[in-house]
Enzyme design. Structure first.
Site, PDB file in Angstrom:
ATOM      1  CD  GLU A  27      21.667 -13.332   0.158  1.00  0.00           C
ATOM      2  OE1 GLU A  27      22.524 -13.716   0.967  1.00  0.00           O
ATOM      3  OE2 GLU A  27      20.453 -13.615   0.262  1.00  0.00           O
ATOM      4  NE  ARG A  39      24.481 -15.718   0.682  1.00  0.00           N
ATOM      5  CZ  ARG A  39      23.817 -16.761   0.225  1.00  0.00           C
ATOM      6  NH1 ARG A  39      24.442 -17.771  -0.324  1.00  0.00           N
ATOM      7  NH2 ARG A  39      22.496 -16.818   0.273  1.00  0.00           N
ATOM      8  CG  ASP A  59      15.640 -12.842   8.550  1.00  0.00           C
ATOM      9  OD1 ASP A  59      15.816 -11.795   7.923  1.00  0.00           O
ATOM     10  OD2 ASP A  59      15.829 -13.973   8.051  1.00  0.00           O
ATOM     11  CD  GLU A  88      17.962 -19.795   8.939  1.00  0.00           C
ATOM     12  OE1 GLU A  88      17.571 -20.936   8.599  1.00  0.00           O
ATOM     13  OE2 GLU A  88      18.454 -18.993   8.134  1.00  0.00           O
TER      14      GLU A  88
HETATM   15  C1  DMJ Z   1      21.463 -16.570   5.688  1.00  0.00           C
HETATM   16  O1  DMJ Z   1      22.038 -16.173   4.501  1.00  0.00           O
HETATM   17  C2  DMJ Z   1      21.441 -15.430   6.661  1.00  0.00           C
HETATM   18  O2  DMJ Z   1      21.323 -15.932   7.952  1.00  0.00           O
HETATM   19  C3  DMJ Z   1      20.349 -14.449   6.379  1.00  0.00           C
HETATM   20  O3  DMJ Z   1      20.239 -13.447   7.366  1.00  0.00           O
HETATM   21  C4  DMJ Z   1      19.013 -15.118   6.193  1.00  0.00           C
HETATM   22  N1  DMJ Z   1      19.105 -16.520   6.131  1.00  0.00           N
HETATM   23  C5  DMJ Z   1      20.108 -17.113   5.330  1.00  0.00           C
HETATM   24  C6  DMJ Z   1      20.139 -18.616   5.347  1.00  0.00           C
HETATM   25  O4  DMJ Z   1      18.946 -19.206   5.598  1.00  0.00           O
END
Ligand code: DMJ
Length: 392
Positions: free
Chosen positions: A17, A21, A136, A298
Site C-alpha cells: 500500500e 499509494r 490482480d 475498478e
Molecule cells: C487499489 O488500492 C489498487 O487498485 C489495488 O491494486 C487493488 N485495489 C485497490 C482498490 O480497490
C-alpha cells in the site's frame, strides 16, 4: 507545507500500500509538476521500500516482514512495485531501483503456471488463481511496465498507429507474460452466467499441468476488484504491434462484456451501488457473503479505459449514472462513506473512506467526463492506484 524528510515508517505499515499509494502519488505529483520536493521524498521512500525487497525481488507484507492474511507471500505484493521503481530509475539514473524489484520476474518465471496464470500464494505452486485480491495488479503491471519501458504504443481511436518497434527488447518477456496470462484468463476464468452476462471467476489449481484433474476446480465468484481486467484487456488490445493482432478483436469484445457486467453489478442493486463481490453468477446477492461497498474504483476504471480506447459514449453515461448514485447514497457531511448493504434502502454506513476513493474512483469518473483530458493512454500509464506517470 510538505516535510523534507521521511523518518521511520511503522513496522506494521503495508509495503504494497505504501508503494502504490504514497510512492506512486509522490512520483505522479513530480511527473505532473516537476517540483523537486516530490522527487526528493519519493527517493527516500523508494529507498526504504527497496530495503525490504529480497535479492530475489520478493516483497514482504509489512516493513517488519511478516506474511499477509493468506499466510504466504502474494503475487500482488511482489509484483506491484516494478512500475514505480522503473520510474524512479528513469528520473534518478540509478538502475538499482528497477533491477532489484525486476528480480521478481526472474523468480516467478522459474515457477510453473497454468497457461500464464499463477496462484496467489505463488511459492506454493498451487491454490487460488484470481484477477481479484492478491493476484490482480501483478497481471496489471506486466503490461504497464512493458508499455512504460517503451515496449509498445497504445493507439487511441482516430489516431494514426506509429510503426511497431522493430527488434525484440530485453524486457519483451513482459509482453509474453501479459499475453499468456490474458490467454489463460480467457481459457480458465471466463464464464457466461444464466443471466447472459460474462463473469470472471477464480480457479483453484492443484498444480498439475492443464488444470483438468479432479483436484482443480472453478469458483463462481467475481470480485468488484476484478473489473479492472476490462481496462487491462482493452489496453493490451490497443497496442500497435503485430503480436496483438490475432487476439485484438476477441479481447476487445471480452473487455466490453466485462465492463458491462460491472455496470450491471451497480444497476441491478436497489441503491445502484455495486457490492464487494457476487457469487454463483447472480446479481441478486442471494449467494454472496457481503453486501458492502467500500468505495472501490475498478468499475469506473474499466469505463474510463473503455471510453478512451473505443470512444463509445455509453461508458460516459454509465459513469454519470453511478456518480449520481454516489451523491445520493454515500455523501456524508465531511466526505463519502462506505455502505454496509447495497440492497438496503436505509443508509447504514461503515466508518471508512479509503484514500483510493479520491485517488482512483473519483479521478476515473472525472477523467471519463472531462472533454479536455490531457492524461491520455498513449502518453501515460496509470499505476494501480490511478497515479499517472508519463511514458517518455
Ligand atoms: C487499489 O488500492 C489498487 O487498485 C489495488 O491494486 C487493488 N485495489 C485497490 C482498490 O480497490
Amino acid at each position: 507545507m510538505l516535510p523534507q524528510r521521511i523518518n521511520s515508517l511503522p513496522g506494521a505499515a503495508s509495503v504494497f500500500e505504501t508503494g502504490i499509494r504514497s510512492l506512486g502519488g509522490l512520483l505522479s505529483a513530480y511527473d505532473l509538476s516537476k517540483e523537486q520536493v516530490f522527487l526528493d521524498l519519493a527517493k527516500q521512500l523508494g529507498d526504504k521500500i527497496l530495503k525490504t525487497v529480497s535479492s530475489e525481488g520478493v516483497t514482504p507484507y509489512t516493513f517488519a516482514g511478516r506474511n499477509g492474511g493468506m499466510g504466504c507471500r502474494s503475487l500482488a505484493e511482489s509484483g506491484t512495485i516494478q512500475l514505480e521503481m522503473a520510474y524512479l530509475s528513469r528520473v534518478t539514473g540509478n538502475m538499482a531501483y528497477s533491477q532489484r524489484v525486476d528480480k521478481f520476474y526472474e523468480s516467478i518465471r522459474k515457477r510453473a503456471s497454468l497457461d500464464g496464470l499463477y496462484p496467489n500464494c505463488w511459492q506454493n505452486g498451487r491454490g487460488k488463481i484470481t484477477f481479484g485480491a492478491d493476484g490482480d495488479s501483478f497481471y496489471e503491471y506486466l503490461l504497464k511496465v512493458w508499455l512504460f519501458k517503451g515496449g509498445g504504443h497504445v493507439v487511441l481511436p482516430n489516431s494514426v498507429a506509429p510503426a511497431a518497434p522493430g527488434d525484440r527488447k530485453p524486457f519483451d518477456f513482459l509482453w509474453d507474460m501479459f499475453d499468456a496470462a490474458a490467454n489463460g484468463l480467457e481459457k480458465h476464468l471466463v464464464k457466461t452466467g444464466r443471466d447472459g452476462l460474462v463473469y470472471l471467476g477464480n480457479f483453484f489449481w492443484s498444480g498439475q499441468p492443464g488444470g483438468t484433474d479432479g483436484s482443480s476446480h472453478y469458483e463462481e465468484e467475481m470480485e468488484h476488484l476484478t473489473c479492472f481486467a476490462s481496462g487491462w484487456l482493452a489496453l493490451g488490445a490497443s497496442v500497435a504491434d503485430p503480436r496483438a493482432e490475432a487476439s485484438r478483436q476477441r479481447r476487445m469484445k471480452l473487455a466490453a462484456d466485462v465492463a458491462e457486467t460491472c455496470y450491471k453489478m451497480y444497476e441491478q442493486q436497489p441503491t445502484g451501488i455495486a457490492p464487494e463481490r457476487v457469487k454463483q453468477m447472480t446479481m441478486d446477492l442471494s449467494r454472496t457473503d457481503t453486501r458492502e461497498y467500500i468505495l472501490r474504483p475498478e468499475a469506473a476504471e474499466a469505463w474510463f479505459y473503455m471510453h478512451q480506447l473505443t470512444g463509445d459514449p455509453r461508458y460516459r453515461e454509465w459513469g454519470w449514472v453511478v456518480f449520481q448514485n454516489f451523491e445520493k447514497w454515500l455523501r456524508v457531511p465531511h466526505g463519502y462513506a462506505s455502505l454496509r448493504d447495497v440492497r438496503s434502502g436505509t443508509r447504514t454506513y461503515l466508518d471508512r473512506m479509503e484514500s483510493f476513493f479520491l485517488a482512483e474512483t473519483l479521478k476515473y469518473l472525472f477523467l471519463l467526463q472531462d472533454p479536455d483530458n490531457k492524461i491520455t493512454l498513449d502518453k501515460y500509464v496509470f499505476n494501480t492506484e490511478a497515479h499517472p506517470l508519463s511514458i517518455s
